[in-house]
Enzyme design. Structure first.
Site, PDB file in Angstrom:
ATOM      1  N   ILE A  53       0.838  -1.206   0.000  1.00 32.54           N
ATOM      2  CA  ILE A  53       0.000   0.000   0.000  1.00 32.54           C
ATOM      3  C   ILE A  53       0.874   1.258   0.000  1.00 32.54           C
ATOM      4  O   ILE A  53       0.366   2.354  -0.186  1.00 32.54           O
ATOM      5  CB  ILE A  53      -0.991   0.039   1.200  1.00 32.54           C
ATOM      6  CG1 ILE A  53      -0.276  -0.232   2.526  1.00 32.54           C
ATOM      7  CG2 ILE A  53      -2.143  -0.931   0.983  1.00 32.54           C
ATOM      8  CD1 ILE A  53      -1.137  -0.001   3.772  1.00 32.54           C
ATOM      9  N   PHE A  72      -7.727  -3.827   4.959  1.00 27.70           N
ATOM     10  CA  PHE A  72      -7.223  -4.638   6.074  1.00 27.70           C
ATOM     11  C   PHE A  72      -5.709  -4.544   6.213  1.00 27.70           C
ATOM     12  O   PHE A  72      -5.175  -4.907   7.265  1.00 27.70           O
ATOM     13  CB  PHE A  72      -7.559  -6.127   5.856  1.00 27.70           C
ATOM     14  CG  PHE A  72      -9.027  -6.438   5.749  1.00 27.70           C
ATOM     15  CD1 PHE A  72      -9.790  -6.651   6.883  1.00 27.70           C
ATOM     16  CD2 PHE A  72      -9.657  -6.525   4.516  1.00 27.70           C
ATOM     17  CE1 PHE A  72     -11.144  -6.941   6.803  1.00 27.70           C
ATOM     18  CE2 PHE A  72     -11.009  -6.824   4.420  1.00 27.70           C
ATOM     19  CZ  PHE A  72     -11.750  -7.029   5.568  1.00 27.70           C
ATOM     20  N   ALA A  73      -5.006  -4.145   5.148  1.00 28.67           N
ATOM     21  CA  ALA A  73      -3.533  -4.218   5.162  1.00 28.67           C
ATOM     22  C   ALA A  73      -2.958  -3.353   6.270  1.00 28.67           C
ATOM     23  O   ALA A  73      -3.386  -2.216   6.468  1.00 28.67           O
ATOM     24  CB  ALA A  73      -2.984  -3.763   3.810  1.00 28.67           C
ATOM     25  N   SER A 116      -9.621  -0.720  15.332  1.00 27.67           N
ATOM     26  CA  SER A 116      -9.382  -1.630  16.464  1.00 27.67           C
ATOM     27  C   SER A 116      -9.868  -1.028  17.770  1.00 27.67           C
ATOM     28  O   SER A 116      -9.828   0.200  17.961  1.00 27.67           O
ATOM     29  CB  SER A 116      -7.873  -1.889  16.559  1.00 27.67           C
ATOM     30  OG  SER A 116      -7.561  -2.525  17.770  1.00 27.67           O
ATOM     31  N   TYR A 140       0.497   0.982  18.049  1.00 29.95           N
ATOM     32  CA  TYR A 140      -0.466   0.339  17.145  1.00 29.95           C
ATOM     33  C   TYR A 140      -1.819   1.049  17.234  1.00 29.95           C
ATOM     34  O   TYR A 140      -2.407   1.445  16.216  1.00 29.95           O
ATOM     35  CB  TYR A 140      -0.605  -1.148  17.522  1.00 29.95           C
ATOM     36  CG  TYR A 140      -1.780  -1.835  16.889  1.00 29.95           C
ATOM     37  CD1 TYR A 140      -1.824  -2.044  15.516  1.00 29.95           C
ATOM     38  CD2 TYR A 140      -2.859  -2.271  17.657  1.00 29.95           C
ATOM     39  CE1 TYR A 140      -2.919  -2.673  14.933  1.00 29.95           C
ATOM     40  CE2 TYR A 140      -3.943  -2.901  17.093  1.00 29.95           C
ATOM     41  CZ  TYR A 140      -3.973  -3.092  15.726  1.00 29.95           C
ATOM     42  OH  TYR A 140      -5.045  -3.704  15.150  1.00 29.95           O
ATOM     43  N   LYS A 144      -3.967   3.333  14.359  1.00 33.32           N
ATOM     44  CA  LYS A 144      -5.346   3.037  13.944  1.00 33.32           C
ATOM     45  C   LYS A 144      -6.227   4.273  14.158  1.00 33.32           C
ATOM     46  O   LYS A 144      -7.079   4.596  13.330  1.00 33.32           O
ATOM     47  CB  LYS A 144      -5.897   1.839  14.727  1.00 33.32           C
ATOM     48  CG  LYS A 144      -5.296   0.512  14.306  1.00 33.32           C
ATOM     49  CD  LYS A 144      -5.826   0.071  12.945  1.00 33.32           C
ATOM     50  CE  LYS A 144      -5.174  -1.195  12.445  1.00 33.32           C
ATOM     51  NZ  LYS A 144      -5.622  -1.610  11.114  1.00 33.32           N
ATOM     52  N   ASN A 169     -11.823  -8.817  19.988  1.00 32.27           N
ATOM     53  CA  ASN A 169     -10.896  -9.954  19.787  1.00 32.27           C
ATOM     54  C   ASN A 169     -11.455 -10.913  18.741  1.00 32.27           C
ATOM     55  O   ASN A 169     -12.400 -11.645  19.019  1.00 32.27           O
ATOM     56  CB  ASN A 169     -10.643 -10.659  21.112  1.00 32.27           C
ATOM     57  CG  ASN A 169      -9.797  -9.808  22.039  1.00 32.27           C
ATOM     58  OD1 ASN A 169     -10.222  -8.729  22.441  1.00 32.27           O
ATOM     59  ND2 ASN A 169      -8.607 -10.258  22.353  1.00 32.27           N
ATOM     60  N   GLY A 282       1.067  -3.631  29.142  1.00 33.22           N
ATOM     61  CA  GLY A 282       0.112  -2.957  28.258  1.00 33.22           C
ATOM     62  C   GLY A 282      -1.275  -3.571  28.209  1.00 33.22           C
ATOM     63  O   GLY A 282      -2.172  -3.020  27.568  1.00 33.22           O
TER      64      GLY A 282
HETATM   65  N1  UFG Z   1      -3.173 -14.004  26.852  1.00 33.19           N
HETATM   66  C1  UFG Z   1      -2.574 -14.937  27.669  1.00 33.19           C
HETATM   67  N2  UFG Z   1      -1.651 -15.769  27.112  1.00 33.19           N
HETATM   68  C2  UFG Z   1      -1.307 -15.721  25.790  1.00 33.19           C
HETATM   69  C3  UFG Z   1      -1.928 -14.763  24.974  1.00 33.19           C
HETATM   70  C4  UFG Z   1      -2.853 -13.916  25.535  1.00 33.19           C
HETATM   71  O1  UFG Z   1      -2.859 -15.009  28.870  1.00 33.19           O
HETATM   72  O2  UFG Z   1      -0.446 -16.506  25.348  1.00 33.19           O
HETATM   73  C5  UFG Z   1      -4.194 -13.109  27.420  1.00 33.19           C
HETATM   74  C6  UFG Z   1      -3.828 -11.650  27.292  1.00 33.19           C
HETATM   75  O3  UFG Z   1      -3.079 -11.217  28.406  1.00 33.19           O
HETATM   76  C7  UFG Z   1      -5.210 -11.018  27.209  1.00 33.19           C
HETATM   77  C8  UFG Z   1      -6.070 -12.067  26.525  1.00 33.19           C
HETATM   78  O4  UFG Z   1      -5.369 -13.302  26.679  1.00 33.19           O
HETATM   79  O5  UFG Z   1      -5.697 -10.819  28.504  1.00 33.19           O
HETATM   80  C9  UFG Z   1      -6.263 -11.814  25.052  1.00 33.19           C
HETATM   81  O6  UFG Z   1      -4.999 -11.570  24.450  1.00 33.19           O
HETATM   82  P1  UFG Z   1      -4.771 -11.510  22.878  1.00 33.19           P
HETATM   83  O7  UFG Z   1      -3.305 -11.297  22.651  1.00 33.19           O
HETATM   84  O8  UFG Z   1      -5.410 -12.685  22.227  1.00 33.19           O
HETATM   85  O9  UFG Z   1      -5.606 -10.252  22.440  1.00 33.19           O
HETATM   86  P2  UFG Z   1      -5.519  -8.736  22.971  1.00 33.19           P
HETATM   87  O10 UFG Z   1      -6.762  -8.510  23.780  1.00 33.19           O
HETATM   88  O11 UFG Z   1      -4.226  -8.414  23.595  1.00 33.19           O
HETATM   89  O12 UFG Z   1      -5.486  -7.981  21.591  1.00 33.19           O
HETATM   90  C10 UFG Z   1      -6.614  -7.665  20.874  1.00 33.19           C
HETATM   91  C11 UFG Z   1      -6.234  -7.539  19.390  1.00 33.19           C
HETATM   92  C12 UFG Z   1      -5.265  -6.400  19.211  1.00 33.19           C
HETATM   93  C13 UFG Z   1      -5.802  -5.159  19.843  1.00 33.19           C
HETATM   94  C14 UFG Z   1      -6.175  -5.408  21.296  1.00 33.19           C
HETATM   95  C15 UFG Z   1      -6.777  -4.212  21.974  1.00 33.19           C
HETATM   96  O13 UFG Z   1      -5.654  -8.727  18.939  1.00 33.19           O
HETATM   97  O14 UFG Z   1      -5.070  -6.169  17.838  1.00 33.19           O
HETATM   98  O15 UFG Z   1      -7.122  -6.470  21.355  1.00 33.19           O
HETATM   99  O16 UFG Z   1      -7.927  -3.879  21.315  1.00 33.19           O
HETATM  100  F1  UFG Z   1      -4.882  -4.181  19.812  1.00 33.19           F
END
Ligand code: UFG
Length: 318
Positions: A53, A72-73, A116, A140, A144, A169, A282
């Site tokens: 893009i 989506f990219a 997001s 990130y 967005k 999610n 975070g």
């Molecule tokens: N988690 C674990 N172990 C893992 C992976 C995740 O305990 O191996 C927990 C994380 O701490 C979190 C939950 O599972 O509490 C969900 O984690 P994900 O990484 O699956 O997703 P996130 O909520 O961190 O991220 C999502 C999107 C991101 C976005 C974020 C905030 O994937 O793109 O929500 O909106 F930035």
């Protein structure tokens, strides 16, 4: 016949959008630089332009004969964005700006953007509505939000019709006649695919067991990728020139990390090994969407629950 450009059509969500658009009777062009996507995930009925893009010539070629764009990219890893904020600004913000510039030259006004919940940051509101404050906590989410602001401003200055969909999610998989389309990230950071990768010697790490939630693990809102893309297809019919609309897409329900692991174990019929570790930097404690606006505006509601997500991930073998 309406042709849609899907940027990032070789990625997890973009490849599923491509397939579902084709099934819904649209023609599809895909633009993807294959930096994180997989060529074999692109439906062979789509016209594929390999490129970035950030490349105006590739954008012009990809936009040929299209009347709308699903964008989506982009780079999408929170942790990576903290290490490489400039890369995220370049690909997500500069790339989206170049896309909008190329759309202007081509006379294409309709765009559905992959935004997001990361734009909201760590809100006190539960559930989170589109009126909740936007205070992203990582680069990130900042990028967005910048694209959301860019779309709002181009709606005024250039008369584009923009719909920004803020994902919570996303999980699940799609079965096609050629096999399953599922998450294939490397590295994989998302909870649900990581649960299924876990082994007794490399158990799932549960990030934090001291959160202010009922079972002390984080709560998230898991939406099936097929429901998510149904929402995108519905968005194509609410386009209004000169307007920018923002809509949350989630399930409207929250599940703790432990509840997600228990659901996965039940569906798979085996106990998923896990180990408690420290919090991940975070992570907010609770992120749950209000989806009332999307229900009303898109006449949409999610049809698949967390059990269905798990069943599809198990069947996909991911
Ligand atoms: N988690 C674990 N172990 C893992 C992976 C995740 O305990 O191996 C927990 C994380 O701490 C979190 C939950 O599972 O509490 C969900 O984690 P994900 O990484 O699956 O997703 P996130 O909520 O961190 O991220 C999502 C999107 C991101 C976005 C974020 C905030 O994937 O793109 O929500 O909106 F930035």
């Amino acid at each position: 016949m309406t042709r849609i450009l899907v940027t990032g059509g070789a990625g997890y969500i973009g490849s599923i959008a491509t397939h579902m658009l084709l099934e819904a009777g649209y023609e599809v062009s895909v633009l993807d630089d294959l930096s994180t996507g997989h060529k074999d995930a692109i439906d062979t009925r789509a016209r594929f332009v390999e490129g970035s893009i950030l490349d105006s010539d590739a954008l012009t070629a990809a936009l040929s004969n299209c009347s709308a764009v699903m964008h989506f990219a982009g780079k999408s890893l929170v942790g990576e964005s903290v290490e490489k904020p400039d890369l995220y600004m370049q690909v997500n913000v500069e790339g989206s700006t170049k896309l909008l510039d190329a759309m202007k030259v081509a006379g294409i006004k309709d765009i559905v953007f992959s935004s997001s919940a990361a734009t909201y940051g760590q809100p006190g509101d539960a559930p989170i509505s589109e009126q909740s404050p936007t205070k992203p906590t990582n680069p990130y989410g900042v990028t967005k939000l910048k694209v959301d602001e860019l779309l709002a401003s181009r709606a005024v200055t250039d008369g584009i019709a923009a719909v920004s969909l803020r994902y919570f999610n996303v999980a699940g998989a799609l079965q096609t006649s050629d096999g399953w389309l599922a998450e294939r990230h490397n590295p994989e950071t998302h909870l649900i695919p990581n649960i299924f990768k876990a082994t007794p010697s490399a158990p799932l790490q549960v990030f934090g067991t001291d959160w202010p939630t009922p079972d002390n693990t984080c709560i998230r809102d898991y939406v099936h990728v097929l429901d998510l893309i149904d929402g995108h297809i519905s968005a194509l019919s609410i386009m209004k020139p000169g307007t920018y609309q923002v809509l949350n897409l989630g399930s409207g329900s929250g599940y703790s990390v432990r509840e997600v692991i228990d659901t996965a174990s039940r569906v798979a019929g085996r106990v998923m090994p896990s180990v408690d570790v420290a919090r991940r930097a975070g992570d907010p404690a609770v992120l749950v969407a209000s989806i009332e606006k999307a229900k009303k505006v898109l006449n949409w509601s999610p049809k698949r629950d967390l059990n269905q997500i798990m069943q599809d991930v198990v069947s996909s073998g991911a």
